[in-house]
Each structure stands twice: as structure tokens, then as C-alpha cells.
Write an enzyme that holds these catalytic residues in place. Structure first.
Site, mmCIF file in Angstrom:
data_model
loop_
_atom_site.group_PDB
_atom_site.id
_atom_site.type_symbol
_atom_site.label_atom_id
_atom_site.label_comp_id
_atom_site.label_asym_id
_atom_site.label_seq_id
_atom_site.Cartn_x
_atom_site.Cartn_y
_atom_site.Cartn_z
ATOM 1 N N GLU A 101 -12.285 -28.967 10.259
ATOM 2 C CA GLU A 101 -11.418 -27.785 10.247
ATOM 3 C C GLU A 101 -11.932 -26.760 11.249
ATOM 4 O O GLU A 101 -13.147 -26.679 11.488
ATOM 5 C CB GLU A 101 -11.427 -27.150 8.850
ATOM 6 C CG GLU A 101 -10.304 -27.597 7.944
ATOM 7 C CD GLU A 101 -8.959 -26.988 8.327
ATOM 8 O OE1 GLU A 101 -8.742 -26.616 9.494
ATOM 9 O OE2 GLU A 101 -8.104 -26.886 7.432
ATOM 10 N N ASP A 102 -11.045 -25.960 11.797
ATOM 11 C CA ASP A 102 -11.490 -24.877 12.670
ATOM 12 C C ASP A 102 -12.077 -23.728 11.846
ATOM 13 O O ASP A 102 -13.071 -23.129 12.233
ATOM 14 C CB ASP A 102 -10.347 -24.379 13.578
ATOM 15 C CG ASP A 102 -9.076 -24.056 12.811
ATOM 16 O OD1 ASP A 102 -8.989 -24.343 11.600
ATOM 17 O OD2 ASP A 102 -8.146 -23.518 13.441
ATOM 18 N N ASP A 105 -11.448 -20.122 5.061
ATOM 19 C CA ASP A 105 -11.225 -18.715 4.774
ATOM 20 C C ASP A 105 -11.228 -18.576 3.240
ATOM 21 O O ASP A 105 -12.295 -18.535 2.630
ATOM 22 C CB ASP A 105 -9.859 -18.389 5.409
ATOM 23 C CG ASP A 105 -9.525 -16.930 5.472
ATOM 24 O OD1 ASP A 105 -9.876 -16.209 4.542
ATOM 25 O OD2 ASP A 105 -8.892 -16.500 6.450
ATOM 26 N N PHE A 154 -10.154 -10.643 12.145
ATOM 27 C CA PHE A 154 -9.152 -11.541 12.710
ATOM 28 C C PHE A 154 -9.651 -12.045 14.079
ATOM 29 O O PHE A 154 -9.939 -11.249 14.971
ATOM 30 C CB PHE A 154 -7.855 -10.742 12.857
ATOM 31 C CG PHE A 154 -6.627 -11.549 13.145
ATOM 32 C CD1 PHE A 154 -6.641 -12.935 13.200
ATOM 33 C CD2 PHE A 154 -5.416 -10.895 13.353
ATOM 34 C CE1 PHE A 154 -5.495 -13.662 13.463
ATOM 35 C CE2 PHE A 154 -4.260 -11.613 13.613
ATOM 36 C CZ PHE A 154 -4.303 -12.994 13.669
ATOM 37 N N ARG A 167 -4.308 -19.861 21.179
ATOM 38 C CA ARG A 167 -5.137 -21.015 20.819
ATOM 39 C C ARG A 167 -5.924 -21.509 22.024
ATOM 40 O O ARG A 167 -6.987 -22.113 21.884
ATOM 41 C CB ARG A 167 -4.267 -22.185 20.342
ATOM 42 C CG ARG A 167 -3.610 -22.001 19.001
ATOM 43 C CD ARG A 167 -3.054 -23.339 18.550
ATOM 44 N NE ARG A 167 -2.029 -23.196 17.539
ATOM 45 C CZ ARG A 167 -2.269 -23.086 16.223
ATOM 46 N NH1 ARG A 167 -3.498 -23.078 15.782
ATOM 47 N NH2 ARG A 167 -1.277 -22.989 15.368
HETATM 48 C C1 PRP Z 1 -5.960 -22.390 9.049
HETATM 49 C C2 PRP Z 1 -7.172 -23.303 9.128
HETATM 50 C C3 PRP Z 1 -7.237 -23.883 7.758
HETATM 51 C C4 PRP Z 1 -6.741 -22.754 6.897
HETATM 52 C C5 PRP Z 1 -7.940 -22.059 6.294
HETATM 53 O O1 PRP Z 1 -4.832 -23.175 9.234
HETATM 54 O O2 PRP Z 1 -7.021 -24.286 10.112
HETATM 55 O O3 PRP Z 1 -6.418 -25.023 7.624
HETATM 56 O O4 PRP Z 1 -6.017 -21.872 7.730
HETATM 57 O O5 PRP Z 1 -7.548 -21.044 5.412
HETATM 58 P P1 PRP Z 1 -7.888 -21.061 3.863
HETATM 59 O O6 PRP Z 1 -9.350 -21.399 3.723
HETATM 60 O O7 PRP Z 1 -7.590 -19.627 3.451
HETATM 61 O O8 PRP Z 1 -6.992 -22.017 3.176
HETATM 62 P P2 PRP Z 1 -3.370 -22.622 9.537
HETATM 63 O O9 PRP Z 1 -2.543 -22.766 8.307
HETATM 64 O O10 PRP Z 1 -3.483 -21.247 10.147
HETATM 65 O O11 PRP Z 1 -2.800 -23.682 10.560
HETATM 66 P P3 PRP Z 1 -3.103 -23.992 12.096
HETATM 67 O O12 PRP Z 1 -4.403 -24.751 12.150
HETATM 68 O O13 PRP Z 1 -1.958 -24.820 12.520
HETATM 69 O O14 PRP Z 1 -3.196 -22.663 12.831
#
Ligand code: PRP
Length: 178
Positions: A101-102, A105, A154, A167
């Protein structure tokens, strides 16, 4: 409300150095198994994943697969709902899986995903995240490999977006809301 780019929080060089270290940790832990399925969660993690896997040694049996899930939409707050848009192409039963995962949160996306993936009977299931916004955690998630712990601000770049934008930045930067 508008957004503009702020200062660099993690430079491309700092990221590259840490990605090498993470790959080295992953390769060492893989030990004699020498077989890994790296599961990237689209879209953000694709950028990190492609750099990470290219730092893994050639002798390691590395497969790459992706899932597309969403928990945020175009908002900056987690809805806590994980929708699966695209599932893995291959079975992970009996495999050593590392979810990439990137960012983690609230932890809701990963905890839902890990439950789902566990039910598919992998031999092992680990998590590698580039960024950990630990202050925002709502549910406990075990992160096996973490790039950086960052404050609750952010950030965008290196795969992370602001309503789909930024991105493609090589560095990770703060976003200023105005
Ligand atoms: C981001 C990230 C995780 C998630 C983390 O994805 O890549 O999947 O949010 O947040 P959390 O711990 O509060 O659940 P996002 O839905 O923004 O999708 P993306 O990677 O397509 O930008």
C-alpha cells in the site's frame, strides 16, 4: 476550497534509499521460501510497488498482482467502506503474500482487505506500506514493513493524489488548503 503544493516532506532520494532497504528486508525474510506474491492496491501503490519489486534480487521468485479497491472516492476522509472494483488475477492459496500500500491512515481499507485475503488461505500474509499516518488509526493493523511514519498532514506525490491530481510527482509534498 483550493489546493496548492507545499514543501517536500520526502525527497525522491530519501524515498529511493528507503525502498532499497525495504526490499532488502523483504528478501532477507523471504529466506528459503524464495517465492512471493506481491499484491499492489491500485492506484496509489502502483508507483511504490514497481520501484520496490525492481529492488528485489533476481533469484527470488516474485509474482505481481493488483487489486483495485476504493475507500475514499474524491474526498479526503475515509468512508470506511471498501469497494472492490478489480480482483486478483491468480489464486493466492498456499502462497506467501505481501500486500503493498502507499499509505495506511485509518487502517480500515487494509483491515477489510486482509480479512478478505486471509479467507483465501495464503501460507503467509504480510503488509508493506510506504507511509504510515499512525495518528489517524481507527483500527489496529499489523504493518510488517513500513517506509516512513508521517504526521497527520495532507500529502501528495509518488502515487498519492489530491482528487486524482499530483500522483506523478517524484517527491512527496505537503498540500496547502486555501
Ligand atoms: C488510499 C490508500 C489506501 C487507503 C488508506 O487509497 O491507498 O488504500 O486510502 O486509508 P485508510 O487507512 O484510512 O483506509 P484511496 O482510496 O485514496 O485510493 P487510491 O490509491 O486510488 O488513491
Amino acid at each position: 476550497m483550493g489546493y496548492k503544493l507545499g514543501e517536500v516532506i520526502l525527497s525522491r532520494d530519501t524515498i529511493a534509499r528507503r525502498v532499497k532497504e525495504l526490499a532488502s528486508d523483504i528478501a532477507n525474510d523471504a529466506g528459503k521460501d524464495k517465492s512471493l506474491v506481491i499484491v499492489g492496491i491500485l492506484t496509489g501503490a502502483a508507483f511504490f510497488l514497481t520501484d520496490l519489486v525492481r529492488e528485489l534480487p533476481e533469484e527470488l521468485d516474485v509474482r505481481v498482482d493488483f487489486m483495485s479497491v476504493a475507500s475514499y472516492g474524491d474526498d479526503t476522509k475515509s468512508s470506511g467502506v471498501v469497494r472492490i472494483f478489480h480482483d486478483l488475477k491468480s489464486s493466492i492459496e498456499g502462497k506467501n503474500v505481501i500486500v503493498v500500500e502507499d499509505i495506511v491512515d485509518s487502517g480500515l481499507t487494509l483491515s477489510h482487505l486482509l480479512e478478505l485475503l486471509k479467507s483465501r488461505d495464503p501460507t503467509s500474509l504480510k503488509v508493506c506500506v510506504l507511509l504510515d499516518k499512525y495518528e489517524r488509526r481507527k483500527t489496529e493493523v499489523k504493518v510488517d514493513y513500513c517506509g516512513f511514519r508521517i504526521p497527520d498532514k495532507f500529502v501528495v506525490g509518488y502515487g498519492l493524489d489530491c482528487a486524482g491530481m499530483w500522483r506523478h510527482l517524484k517527491d512527496i509534498k505537503y498540500v496547502i488548503e486555501e
